[in-house]
Design an enzyme around this catalytic site. Structure first.
Site, PDB file in Angstrom:
ATOM      1  N   LEU A 131       0.805  -1.221   0.000  1.00  0.00           N
ATOM      2  CA  LEU A 131       0.000   0.000   0.000  1.00  0.00           C
ATOM      3  C   LEU A 131       0.837   1.269   0.000  1.00  0.00           C
ATOM      4  CD1 LEU A 131      -2.068  -2.230   0.994  1.00  0.00           C
ATOM      5  CD2 LEU A 131      -3.202  -0.395   2.226  1.00  0.00           C
ATOM      6  N   GLU A 159       2.505 -15.000  26.095  1.00  0.00           N
ATOM      7  CA  GLU A 159       2.754 -16.380  26.547  1.00  0.00           C
ATOM      8  C   GLU A 159       4.184 -16.828  26.263  1.00  0.00           C
ATOM      9  OE1 GLU A 159       0.318 -16.749  28.214  1.00  0.00           O
ATOM     10  OE2 GLU A 159      -1.066 -15.471  27.127  1.00  0.00           O
TER      11      GLU A 159
END
Length: 612
Positions: A420, A445
């Site tokens: 883009l 995590e």
């Protein structure tokens, strides 16, 4: 218009045409979920995700949750609360619960396919709706009374959190300082500070049940001395779960973050001023093992989130590349009067987009392949047995799903932004938010380095390479097959070589680990190679899964009864081309990764810190 561009066709292709889930659905423990039912569920959730859940993810990024210091509460924007209510009212979030808890007991593979659609549309919303996962863990690990609490969690729509990280301990879980003091009535008073707690405080539910890792008074050091406690925001007034008095756990800060702002990440203080009353989960002081049930579920969520975001980003980038006209075709570069062409016609743009497609669809295949392994585990449990091979394979795949998946998603999101150009850096397009919202996935995590160490030390070395060897046998079997499409022959050769390189990397690290028993310095050679092993393993597995898809697509294209026409044929041709291109672009790099891993390094750990 929704930012989220789903890919239902690829979900169904993976589940039914590649993984053969139609043979598992509608029978045994999954008797209530026929293939037709599964397709209907996916279609309904996709409509809801695209049209009713996605917009509030953008709104909550622009107007994030607010923290009230006086009340120590967090308030979410109204648009987000409306979307959350719409999702929970639908009941789809309870699909994989057993019937005893009010769910439908759907197969794990369908559960994770549904999760992709919601995580792609509104990841924070999915994280708040953690009810089902925590209820299943409570039902499995809790006492009979706590299993009743699991039903309340579901029936009253309570929130739930995993409360693990502490300000000074970080990922060193064994350094946990939060303590639990036993009380005469059998409860425990929890005292300490926890940080980076996802969904730690919010106004989406009447109550929040915190699963808190703490050290009982008098317990030993390290992870073995930890236990898991249940600490509700409000202590239930009676057996109906009606909220009673406020418990002594409060949010003392709402983190100001780079992205995923709709998700309230909080600092929680337990037992400051008034007791934070909790109960021991189950009847054993076995906190770290119990917490890993939650962590493993969270790793699947994060890997699925990364993949879902990358997939939507790629499809947004592709749509832009098809419509954005800029420059002449490269073959007419010298002709100043040549017509301008869509940027999809430029070779490097096509290279970038085809790799984005490969990683997005390859990661989807990895998540759903892992989920199908979890189907096997569930089938065995329903039959009263244990599928040890499936458990070992699932354990092996989880750090790859999470660690490799999040890293590659972040990398490829950068390439989607390049598609883009400057427009992608603005809020006119979703790319900038995708990048901010996904960067956390490499940290959730356990960082990528921790996932690499987990893969090697806990999943390969501890298993003596058994699960990895079994998996690579499957990879080599695919590579040894003769592809019906001749354009895939070279890709098969590359896959066979890459599998050998990956096996050699793991063996080499194992040799250094063995040598460290006599020469502790050899452990450094292992430590610098585990992340490299993780990334190489992911690349090999994605190439393998894409080539399996290409084999299926080739057979379907060859049969007029299944080849279809138009979009169907284009979909299958895209599968073949993507697999061939991915193998040619990515697999040769595995040899270089092996060479680097095998190199004896004399600099890294000997360089004086003043020289850095």
């Amino acid at each position: 218009m929704s930012h989220y561009k789903s890919h239902l066709r690829d979900l169904e292709f993976n589940l039914f045409e590649v993984l053969g889930r139609a043979r598992a659905y509608g029978r045994g423990p999954f008797a209530g979920t026929t293939p037709e039912t599964a397709r209907d569920i996916l279609a309904a959730v996709e409509r809801l995700a695209v049209h009713e859940l996605a917009d509030s993810a953008v709104e909550a990024d622009r107007n994030p949750p607010m923290y009230d210091r006086a009340e120590r509460t967090v308030t979410l924007p109204e648009a987000f609360k409306k979307a959350y209510a719409r999702w929970t009212d639908s009941g789809w979030h309870l699909l994989d619960l057993p019937e005893s808890l009010g769910g439908a007991g759907v197969p794990p593979s369908l559960r994770w396919a549904v999760a992709e659609l919601v995580l792609g549309a509104n990841p924070a919303l999915y994280m708040y709706q953690s009810t089902a996962g925590f209820a299943k863990i409570l039902d499995r690990l809790g006492t009979p009374g706590q299993r009743g609490l699991a039903r309340l969690l579901v029936e009253r729509g309570w929130g739930a959190t995993m409360v693990l990280t502490e300000p000074e301990a970080g990922s060193d879980v064994g350094a946990c300082r939060t303590r639990a003091v036993p009380q005469p009535d059998g409860t425990w008073h929890i005292e300490g500070v926890k940080r980076f707690i996802t969904s730690g405080e919010h106004d989406l539910a009447e109550n929040i049940l915190h699963f808190v890792l703490a050290r009982p008074e008098g317990a030993g050091p390290g992870t073995k001395g930890l236990s898991l406690f249940l600490v509700p925001k409000y202590r239930p007034a009676d057996l109906t779960g009606e909220p009673g008095p406020r418990n002594g756990v409060f949010a003392t800060a709402l983190e100001d973050k780079m992205g995923l702002k709709a998700s309230a990440t909080c600092e929680l203080v337990f037992g400051a001023g008034e007791p934070a009353v909790g109960m021991l989960l189950g009847e054993r002081h076995d906190g770290i093992r119990q917490m890993f049930h939650i962590i493993e579920q969270a790793r699947m969520i994060i890997g699925t989130k990364s993949m879902a975001t990358l997939s939507s980003a790629y499809r947004n980038a592709l749509a832009y590349a098809k419509s954005r006209t800029q420059g002449a075709d490269l073959t007419a570069l010298a002709d100043k009067s040549a017509p301008r062409v869509p940027i999809l016609r430029h070779p490097d743009m096509r290279r970038s987009l085809l790799l984005q497609k490969g990683y997005a669809e390859g990661l989807r295949a990895l998540v759903l392949h892992t989920a199908a392994v979890q189907d096997r585990i569930a089938e065995a449990e329903a039959a009263g047995t244990r599928d040890d091979a499936a458990h070992a394979l699932n354990d092996l795949l989880l750090p790859i799903v999470k660690g490799y998946g999040s890293e590659r998603a972040c990398e490829q999101l950068g390439h989607a932004l390049q598609t883009l150009g400057g427009a992608g850096y603005t809020q006119d397009f979703p790319m900038e938010q995708y990048i901010r919202d996904t960067r956390i996935d490499t940290l959730y995590e356990g960082t990528t380095a921790i996932q690499g160490m987990d893969l090697f030390f806990r999943k390969i070395a501890r298993d003596q390479g058994g699960a990895l060897s079994a998996l690579l046998d499957e990879v080599r079997a695919t590579a040894a097959g003769t592809p019906e499409d001749g354009t895939l022959a070279h890709a098969h050769t590359l896959l066979a070589r890459a599998a050998d390189h990956l096996q050699a990397m793991a063996t080499g690290l194992g040799g250094h680990l063995l040598a460290s028993l006599e020469d502790p310095q050899a452990a450094y050679q292992v430590g610098r190679g585990t992340t490299r092993l993780l990334m190489a393993a992911g690349d090999v597995l994605l190439a393998w899964l894409l080539l399996r898809q290409a084999g299926v697509a080739t057979r379907l294209l060859a049969d007029p009864a299944t080849a279809g026409s138009g979009a169907q044929r284009s979909f299958y041709r895209g599968k073949v081309a993507t697999a061939a291109f991915f193998a040619a672009e990515v697999l040769p790099l595995v040899a270089a990764q092996r060479e680097i891993a095998d190199r004896d390094d004399a600099v890294l750990m000997t360089l004086d810190e003043d020289a850095w």
